[in-house]
Scaffold this motif. Structure first.
Motif, mmCIF file in Angstrom:
data_model
loop_
_atom_site.group_PDB
_atom_site.id
_atom_site.type_symbol
_atom_site.label_atom_id
_atom_site.label_comp_id
_atom_site.label_asym_id
_atom_site.label_seq_id
_atom_site.Cartn_x
_atom_site.Cartn_y
_atom_site.Cartn_z
ATOM 1 N N PRO A 1 0.454 1.849 -11.914
ATOM 2 C CA PRO A 1 -0.479 0.866 -11.363
ATOM 3 C C PRO A 1 0.271 -0.190 -10.575
ATOM 4 O O PRO A 1 1.392 -0.564 -10.946
ATOM 5 C CB PRO A 1 -1.151 0.269 -12.607
ATOM 6 C CG PRO A 1 -0.270 0.616 -13.755
ATOM 7 C CD PRO A 1 0.437 1.881 -13.383
ATOM 8 N N GLN B 1 -4.453 -4.816 -17.422
ATOM 9 C CA GLN B 1 -4.851 -4.405 -16.081
ATOM 10 C C GLN B 1 -6.111 -5.153 -15.653
ATOM 11 O O GLN B 1 -6.990 -5.437 -16.452
ATOM 12 C CB GLN B 1 -5.103 -2.898 -16.033
ATOM 13 C CG GLN B 1 -3.844 -2.060 -16.212
ATOM 14 C CD GLN B 1 -4.129 -0.567 -16.138
ATOM 15 O OE1 GLN B 1 -4.964 -0.050 -16.868
ATOM 16 N NE2 GLN B 1 -3.439 0.126 -15.253
ATOM 17 N N HIS C 1 2.308 1.829 -3.498
ATOM 18 C CA HIS C 1 1.275 2.297 -4.410
ATOM 19 C C HIS C 1 0.938 3.762 -4.153
ATOM 20 O O HIS C 1 0.711 4.532 -5.066
ATOM 21 C CB HIS C 1 0.035 1.419 -4.241
ATOM 22 C CG HIS C 1 -1.069 1.786 -5.173
ATOM 23 N ND1 HIS C 1 -0.858 2.184 -6.477
ATOM 24 C CD2 HIS C 1 -2.423 1.819 -4.986
ATOM 25 C CE1 HIS C 1 -2.010 2.443 -7.069
ATOM 26 N NE2 HIS C 1 -2.976 2.227 -6.176
ATOM 27 N N ASN D 1 -7.112 -1.624 -11.487
ATOM 28 C CA ASN D 1 -6.034 -0.890 -12.156
ATOM 29 C C ASN D 1 -4.694 -1.614 -12.083
ATOM 30 O O ASN D 1 -3.728 -1.186 -12.714
ATOM 31 C CB ASN D 1 -5.884 0.506 -11.533
ATOM 32 C CG ASN D 1 -7.111 1.365 -11.758
ATOM 33 O OD1 ASN D 1 -7.654 1.411 -12.857
ATOM 34 N ND2 ASN D 1 -7.572 2.037 -10.707
ATOM 35 N N ALA D 2 -4.649 -2.672 -11.291
ATOM 36 C CA ALA D 2 -3.388 -3.391 -11.124
ATOM 37 C C ALA D 2 -3.046 -4.174 -12.390
ATOM 38 O O ALA D 2 -3.910 -4.540 -13.174
ATOM 39 C CB ALA D 2 -3.479 -4.327 -9.928
ATOM 40 N N ASP E 1 -7.589 -5.029 -7.315
ATOM 41 C CA ASP E 1 -7.555 -3.663 -7.825
ATOM 42 C C ASP E 1 -7.682 -3.712 -9.342
ATOM 43 O O ASP E 1 -6.805 -4.248 -10.026
ATOM 44 C CB ASP E 1 -6.235 -2.994 -7.429
ATOM 45 C CG ASP E 1 -6.154 -1.532 -7.854
ATOM 46 O OD1 ASP E 1 -6.952 -1.105 -8.712
ATOM 47 O OD2 ASP E 1 -5.267 -0.814 -7.327
ATOM 48 N N PRO F 1 0.813 -1.217 0.000
ATOM 49 C CA PRO F 1 0.000 0.000 0.000
ATOM 50 C C PRO F 1 0.846 1.266 0.000
ATOM 51 O O PRO F 1 0.519 2.241 -0.664
ATOM 52 C CB PRO F 1 -0.827 -0.133 1.290
ATOM 53 C CG PRO F 1 -0.868 -1.613 1.555
ATOM 54 C CD PRO F 1 0.453 -2.120 1.104
#
Length: 296
Positions: free
Chosen positions: A46, A118, A40, A81-82, A79, A37
């Protein structure tokens, strides 16, 4: 398919090591859950799902039956967007505990989805009758989960490192070969030419056929393939009947100077191509040096 890449012998035979890996994985997972976290939050990039050793459990989003023993499975990231964060020719080591087994089962599988995609990744998994991991994965339904332990790096591909590559795949071995083909052709800065020879038992085993034919349509001067099918009624639809033989490869691998050869398939096919215990294989007889050949 998502071919199970063979583990090193030490991992394949030492079940005690599986438990040791699991213990280390738990520790790595705990550290990772505290560190990710923060990383990020400090970056606009991403997040990468597979940045190192540690458990990553993903939910199965969808399943598609390909043929009598193969499925395509899409796993979603928490996530959207990951991205996976894998380098080209990488596999993922799965960690599962099939019903009735105390010790976990570790098996590597190669994603067939875009490595920069993603939100999800896709595996293609062949079910082997006595395969502990493949039987477990084939039993999963959307909503179930699968745990991944760590990425496994393969060949370190450098764009334009070789003007020509020959990719030889057998059956489920198309998966890492396809990942390499996709990575090269989708890179506008990579001009490498690719010739694929793909040998299977039946026409239904020509996995990723639509994707490969689309690449040939898009890159007619750079990508071509030969399909050879051992159990084929005649030569129809551009398919050849038979196995991956020296005679066949002579007609395909005509530029051997700075070429690189990638091989992935059943052990018998790989032995015939590469040789074993001092015996020469087909590629050696065709004039390829040992350092020109890479086996996934």
């Amino acid at each position: 398919m998502a071919q199970v890449r063979r583990l090193p012998q030490s991992l394949a035979t030492n079940t005690t090591l599986f438990s040791v890996l699991a213990v280390f994985g738990i520790g790595a997972y705990c550290a990772r859950s505290h560190l990710l976290p923060r990383v990020h939050a400090e970056s606009n990039e991403p997040p990468a799902m597979f940045s190192g050793f540690g458990f990553t459990t993903l939910r199965l989003q969808s399943v598609k039956v390909v043929n009598h023993n193969t499925k395509r499975l899409v796993f979603e990231f928490p996530d959207p967007n990951a991205r996976g964060g894998l380098s080209l020719t990488s596999a993922l080591l799965t960690f599962s505990r099939p019903k009735g087994r105390w010790l976990p089962v570790l098996r590597p599988y190669t994603p067939i989805s875009d490595l920069n995609q993603q939100g999800s990744l896709e595996l293609m998994v062949k079910h082997y009758p006595n395969g502990k991991a493949s039987t477990h994965i084939h039993s999963l339904v959307p909503g179930d989960t699968l745990t991944f332990l760590t990425p496994l790096k393969g060949y370190s591909w450098v764009p334009n490192q070789h003007p020509q590559i020959y990719a030889i795949a057998g059956g489920a071995g198309i998966t890492p070969i396809y990942q390499l083909i996709r990575g090269i052709l989708d890179n506008p800065n990579d001009k490498t030419k690719i010739n694929l020879v793909f040998g299977v038992n039946s026409e239904q085993d020509l996995l990723l056929r639509e994707e490969l034919e689309e690449y040939k349509r898009r890159f007619p001067g750079r990508f071509d393939y030969v399909y050879t099918v051992s159990q084929l009624e005649g030569e129809t639809g551009g398919l050849k009947k038979g196995y991956v033989t020296e005679e066949l490869l002579k007609t395909v691998a005509t530029d051997r100077g700075d070429a690189k050869v990638f091989v992935c398939g059943p052990p018998a096919m790989e032995t015939s191509l590469i040789g074993n215990r001092g015996t020469k294989g087909i590629l050696d007889r065709l004039g390829f040096e040992k350092e020109q050949v890479y086996k996934f």
